[in-house]
Design a protein around this motif. Structure first.
Motif, PDB file in Angstrom:
ATOM      1  N   ARG A  30       0.890  -1.114  -0.033  1.00 21.16           N
ATOM      2  CA  ARG A  30       0.019  -0.025   0.014  1.00 21.16           C
ATOM      3  C   ARG A  30       0.960   0.981  -0.134  1.00 21.16           C
ATOM      4  NH1 ARG A  30      -1.550  -3.326   4.195  1.00 21.16           N
ATOM      5  NH2 ARG A  30      -1.048  -1.591   5.726  1.00 21.16           N
ATOM      6  N   PRO A  31       0.750   2.242  -0.898  1.00 23.34           N
ATOM      7  CA  PRO A  31       1.672   3.224  -1.061  1.00 23.34           C
ATOM      8  C   PRO A  31       1.501   3.973   0.319  1.00 23.34           C
ATOM      9  CG  PRO A  31       0.440   2.821  -3.006  1.00 23.34           C
ATOM     10  CD  PRO A  31      -0.119   2.060  -2.110  1.00 23.34           C
ATOM     11  N   VAL A 140       4.106 -10.362   8.885  1.00 25.66           N
ATOM     12  CA  VAL A 140       4.303  -9.065   8.428  1.00 25.66           C
ATOM     13  C   VAL A 140       3.153  -8.547   7.379  1.00 25.66           C
ATOM     14  CG1 VAL A 140       6.590  -9.278   9.055  1.00 25.66           C
ATOM     15  CG2 VAL A 140       6.024  -9.447   6.664  1.00 25.66           C
ATOM     16  N   GLU A 141       2.667  -9.535   6.643  1.00 25.58           N
ATOM     17  CA  GLU A 141       1.653  -9.038   5.399  1.00 25.58           C
ATOM     18  C   GLU A 141       0.413  -8.998   6.068  1.00 25.58           C
ATOM     19  OE1 GLU A 141       3.928 -10.083   1.254  1.00 25.58           O
ATOM     20  OE2 GLU A 141       2.328 -11.365   2.010  1.00 25.58           O
ATOM     21  N   GLY A 147      -4.600  -7.165  11.537  1.00 26.47           N
ATOM     22  CA  GLY A 147      -4.833  -7.617  10.085  1.00 26.47           C
ATOM     23  C   GLY A 147      -4.521  -6.805   9.071  1.00 26.47           C
ATOM     24  N   ARG A 148      -3.914  -5.818   9.409  1.00 27.97           N
ATOM     25  CA  ARG A 148      -3.451  -4.676   8.352  1.00 27.97           C
ATOM     26  C   ARG A 148      -1.924  -5.111   7.831  1.00 27.97           C
ATOM     27  NH1 ARG A 148      -5.341  -1.448  12.243  1.00 27.97           N
ATOM     28  NH2 ARG A 148      -3.126  -0.604  12.731  1.00 27.97           N
ATOM     29  N   GLY A 149      -1.189  -5.852   8.801  1.00 29.77           N
ATOM     30  CA  GLY A 149       0.128  -5.962   8.419  1.00 29.77           C
ATOM     31  C   GLY A 149       1.169  -4.856   8.666  1.00 29.77           C
ATOM     32  N   LEU A 150       2.260  -5.082   8.630  1.00 31.88           N
ATOM     33  CA  LEU A 150       3.279  -3.957   8.595  1.00 31.88           C
ATOM     34  C   LEU A 150       3.549  -2.901   7.172  1.00 31.88           C
ATOM     35  CD1 LEU A 150       5.988  -5.809  10.795  1.00 31.88           C
ATOM     36  CD2 LEU A 150       3.890  -4.119  11.712  1.00 31.88           C
ATOM     37  N   ASN A 151       3.013  -3.628   6.200  1.00 30.38           N
ATOM     38  CA  ASN A 151       3.252  -2.938   5.239  1.00 30.38           C
ATOM     39  C   ASN A 151       4.705  -2.491   4.702  1.00 30.38           C
ATOM     40  OD1 ASN A 151       1.869  -1.787   2.762  1.00 30.38           O
ATOM     41  ND2 ASN A 151       2.088   0.186   3.333  1.00 30.38           N
TER      42      ASN A 151
END
Length: 333
Positions: A30-31, A140-141, A147-151
């Protein structure tokens, strides 16, 4: 120029041509807006250090299950030793230390309780198997931050996935971790085995010590030197003589320590604990609320696996006792 831009300019000037420049990252899932102070790889490292799964590593087994004593390695201290060795190699090869450190710190985030015994137990339960490096990437994903992960950036995620056998990482920095992991665990496992009375330094065959040295410091130095001197243009390697000595040492450790009945006798209890917990949490009603969306979206087996794999040794034992061991009760007399 921002501090980040100054750092990235220094990377372009000082790092090797095949190093992974943070300004050339393939980006995040995700940018995000860039940080003024930190490069993308520095931000990844910081996110990993501050995440919950990183903190849990301090209560996960490395080799010896529930050892008595303060000086045995845990999965966290192993991770820190891998990071130190990896950074030493990266610096010597003029590669990106920040990327190397981020991958090293995250490479075991998906490891189960009870070390490789826990991993084998979960692997036997799942149709698609269980591999800790894949679970580390999933942490991490998908699992961190509700549930958002570390991006994280692509390069860090790729390094995590490829840190063990199989495909090599796309970056030289990621490829370092496979070697740093080998160097770290072999030497600290020897140190812990000596502390446990399972092994003596003089038990190591002379054919190995003649090449690698007769102490932990000498072995680590010999192995790191071999990697540094034999890695060229992004290819990370050891010379044949040193690598053969390492493989001989690995074979020796399997017989003397990893398969040692005294050192591993408690591991026979692990499959039963893991199987019991996994089967219990396959009922979504028993899962904590933050795991229920995994069960709904990906199935209860995946959610149960995620939950059990994320447990520390201490929590898994406490959970098992709470669920399956009868409790004393007061008759009010």
């Amino acid at each position: 120029m921002t501090i980040r831009e100054q750092t990235q300019a220094m990377e372009r000037e000082m790092l090797a041509p095949w190093a992974a420049l943070s300004s050339n990252t393939r980006g995040r899932q995700r940018p995000e807006e860039e940080c003024e102070m930190r490069t993308p790889y520095q931000r990844d490292r910081d996110r990993i250090i501050h995440c919950k799964s990183f903190r849990r590593l301090k209560h996960k087994t490395q080799v010896f299950l529930s050892p008595e004593g303060d000086h045995y390695r845990t999965r966290l201290t192993h991770t820190l030793e891998v990071s130190q060795i990896a950074r030493t190699i990266a610096r010597a090869l003029r590669l990106n230390e920040d990327l190397t450190e981020a991958v090293a710190l995250a490479h075991d985030l998906g490891h189960t309780p009870f070390g490789h015994a826990g991993e084998r137990a979960l692997n036997a339960l799942l149709p698609h198997g269980f591999r800790h490096y894949e679970q580390s990437l999933r942490v991490v994903e998908r699992l961190e931050k509700d549930g958002r992960g570390l991006n994280l950036t692509y390069e860090v995620r790729n390094g995590i996935l490829c840190h063990t056998t199989g495909l090599e990482a796309d970056t030289a920095e990621g490829r370092i971790i496979r070697w740093a992991d080998k160097i770290a665990y072999m030497n600290h496992d020897i140190d812990d085995a000596i502390r446990a009375g399972v092994l003596r330094e003089e038990d190591i065959p002379q054919s190995i010590t003649d090449v690698l040295g007769s102490s932990k410091t000498q072995r680590i130095t010999s192995l790191i030197r071999s990697v540094v001197e034999n890695s060229h243009e992004g290819k990370i390697a050891m010379d044949e003589v040193t690598y053969r000595a390492y493989e001989e040492l690995s074979d020796f450790m399997y017989q003397a320590v990893y398969l040692n009945e005294y050192a591993k006798r408690e591991e026979r209890k692990v499959p039963h604990i893991i199987h019991s917990l996994f089967n219990h949490f396959r009922n979504p009603d028993y899962l904590p609320d933050y795991m229920k969306h995994i069960a709904e979206e990906e199935g209860v087996e995946t959610a149960s696996c995620d939950y059990v794999a994320g447990m520390t040794d201490h929590y898994a034992v406490a959970c098992y006792q709470d669920l399956f061991i009868p409790k004393a009760w007061n008759l009010g007399l």
